[in-house]
Design an enzyme around this catalytic site. Sequence first.
Site, PDB file in Angstrom:
ATOM      1  N   HIS A  65       0.813  -1.225   0.000  1.00  0.00           N
ATOM      2  CA  HIS A  65       0.000   0.000   0.000  1.00  0.00           C
ATOM      3  C   HIS A  65       0.842   1.270   0.000  1.00  0.00           C
ATOM      4  O   HIS A  65       1.926   1.328   0.578  1.00  0.00           O
ATOM      5  CB  HIS A  65      -1.023  -0.011   1.138  1.00  0.00           C
ATOM      6  CG  HIS A  65      -0.490   0.144   2.525  1.00  0.00           C
ATOM      7  ND1 HIS A  65      -0.294   1.365   3.116  1.00  0.00           N
ATOM      8  CD2 HIS A  65      -0.156  -0.775   3.462  1.00  0.00           C
ATOM      9  CE1 HIS A  65       0.137   1.204   4.358  1.00  0.00           C
ATOM     10  NE2 HIS A  65       0.236  -0.088   4.591  1.00  0.00           N
ATOM     11  N   ASP A 175       5.791   2.263   7.178  1.00  0.00           N
ATOM     12  CA  ASP A 175       4.504   1.627   6.931  1.00  0.00           C
ATOM     13  C   ASP A 175       3.742   2.511   5.929  1.00  0.00           C
ATOM     14  O   ASP A 175       3.091   3.460   6.333  1.00  0.00           O
ATOM     15  CB  ASP A 175       3.742   1.496   8.248  1.00  0.00           C
ATOM     16  CG  ASP A 175       2.354   0.918   8.103  1.00  0.00           C
ATOM     17  OD1 ASP A 175       2.043   0.372   7.037  1.00  0.00           O
ATOM     18  OD2 ASP A 175       1.570   1.042   9.069  1.00  0.00           O
ATOM     19  N   GLU A 208      -5.221   1.781   2.429  1.00  0.00           N
ATOM     20  CA  GLU A 208      -5.101   0.616   3.304  1.00  0.00           C
ATOM     21  C   GLU A 208      -5.323   1.001   4.755  1.00  0.00           C
ATOM     22  O   GLU A 208      -5.944   0.250   5.522  1.00  0.00           O
ATOM     23  CB  GLU A 208      -3.715  -0.031   3.133  1.00  0.00           C
ATOM     24  CG  GLU A 208      -3.552  -1.366   3.854  1.00  0.00           C
ATOM     25  CD  GLU A 208      -3.053  -1.252   5.292  1.00  0.00           C
ATOM     26  OE1 GLU A 208      -3.043  -2.275   6.005  1.00  0.00           O
ATOM     27  OE2 GLU A 208      -2.684  -0.134   5.714  1.00  0.00           O
ATOM     28  N   GLU A 209      -4.815   2.155   5.151  1.00  0.00           N
ATOM     29  CA  GLU A 209      -4.846   2.555   6.561  1.00  0.00           C
ATOM     30  C   GLU A 209      -6.255   2.873   7.065  1.00  0.00           C
ATOM     31  O   GLU A 209      -6.462   3.037   8.264  1.00  0.00           O
ATOM     32  CB  GLU A 209      -3.938   3.764   6.782  1.00  0.00           C
ATOM     33  CG  GLU A 209      -2.455   3.517   6.507  1.00  0.00           C
ATOM     34  CD  GLU A 209      -1.776   2.632   7.547  1.00  0.00           C
ATOM     35  OE1 GLU A 209      -2.461   2.185   8.489  1.00  0.00           O
ATOM     36  OE2 GLU A 209      -0.572   2.379   7.409  1.00  0.00           O
ATOM     37  N   ASP A 231       3.686  -5.888   3.967  1.00  0.00           N
ATOM     38  CA  ASP A 231       3.449  -4.824   4.947  1.00  0.00           C
ATOM     39  C   ASP A 231       4.483  -4.948   6.054  1.00  0.00           C
ATOM     40  O   ASP A 231       5.296  -5.877   6.071  1.00  0.00           O
ATOM     41  CB  ASP A 231       2.034  -4.935   5.521  1.00  0.00           C
ATOM     42  CG  ASP A 231       1.413  -3.584   5.842  1.00  0.00           C
ATOM     43  OD1 ASP A 231       2.149  -2.704   6.363  1.00  0.00           O
ATOM     44  OD2 ASP A 231       0.220  -3.401   5.592  1.00  0.00           O
ATOM     45  N   HIS A 324       3.544   3.398  13.502  1.00  0.00           N
ATOM     46  CA  HIS A 324       2.691   4.586  13.461  1.00  0.00           C
ATOM     47  C   HIS A 324       3.248   5.719  14.316  1.00  0.00           C
ATOM     48  O   HIS A 324       2.520   6.622  14.722  1.00  0.00           O
ATOM     49  CB  HIS A 324       1.245   4.265  13.865  1.00  0.00           C
ATOM     50  CG  HIS A 324       0.498   3.511  12.801  1.00  0.00           C
ATOM     51  ND1 HIS A 324      -0.834   3.151  12.930  1.00  0.00           N
ATOM     52  CD2 HIS A 324       0.885   3.043  11.581  1.00  0.00           C
ATOM     53  CE1 HIS A 324      -1.215   2.507  11.844  1.00  0.00           C
ATOM     54  NE2 HIS A 324      -0.193   2.431  11.012  1.00  0.00           N
TER      55      HIS A 324
END
Length: 352
Positions: A65, A175, A208-209, A231, A324
Amino acid sequence: MKRKIVTKLEQLCNLHGVSGYEDEVTSYVLKELEGYIDEVKVDPLGNIIGVKHGSGKKKLMIAAHLDEIGLMIRHIDDRGFLYAERIGGVRPQNLFARTCLIKTEKATIKGLINSINPGRPKAMTEIPDVSEFFIDAGVKSRSELENLGIEIGNMVSINYEFNVIGNRVVGKALDNRLLVFILLEVMKIIKETGIETLNLYPVFTVQEEVGCRGAKTAAFTVDPDMAVALDITVANDTPQIPAHEYISQLDKGPAIKLMDRIPNGTGMIASPKIVNLLKRAASSNDINYQLEVFPAGSTDAATIHLERGGIPSGGISVPTRYVHAHEMASIDDIMDTISLLLHFIEEVSRQK
């Protein structure tokens, strides 16, 4: 290779690509793909769907992603302070005194996120909600912000500086720009070495998130025989975490996904066939690997495997600390993941 990893990752991570607004990353990937695949298109949602024709009729979809977590401006007060809504898994504890990048139609504007709670005269007694944070863009009024092109709906990315610490990279949006880089690199190696494969569909997904939305539409379009989502996964091998709670560890190789889920029930149990092919590819080529059971997160495979009549799916993950937030990954793990994906493609291509 290590120099290339650092150079390319810094370029990718510094791009602004909050979910739904991945255009900068899309442009970068399209340019990098030139000459390395046979066909490419961008679908109506924004997914990049590539095709590398191979032998036979079977199709393997590999998804990574493009998007990152961030914020969307929801309110501007008369003094020029901005308030925002989270996009994806933004945690309030990561927002204190954090610089950010506000993307407008004209430019990218720097800002500083904060809350009144950590400062004098008020002290923090508990972590405030995201709604209590504000962004200071260094102006005196709303009209100054408007002159900068800032308005409600602008996307904001969190500004973590890219750097190298020891044999590890740190930065924002590892990410999932890290796996975008890996998929690009594998497609280049396949082209340059002339490796024979089945029909490959490298897919760079959007949103995606916020629920693996792009992967769902892309999987419907591609209709693959099997799919693998690339991922990061949580490397929680840090102080005060007992070993039995580890999801993965840095410097132990890529993680082969067995299962994942998030609290609403979304997730995936990986296809045993794909798991075995990944393990065989790793063992046959002396690649270190870990097995991943992740009870608090998911990937694009969560929506891919439910499309059409069902698509056998699996996942390869790069262990990453401080997910994150200011994320960290091992360069050795990155190199092993490139090798694992490449040998997995060869392994699948040998199957009848």
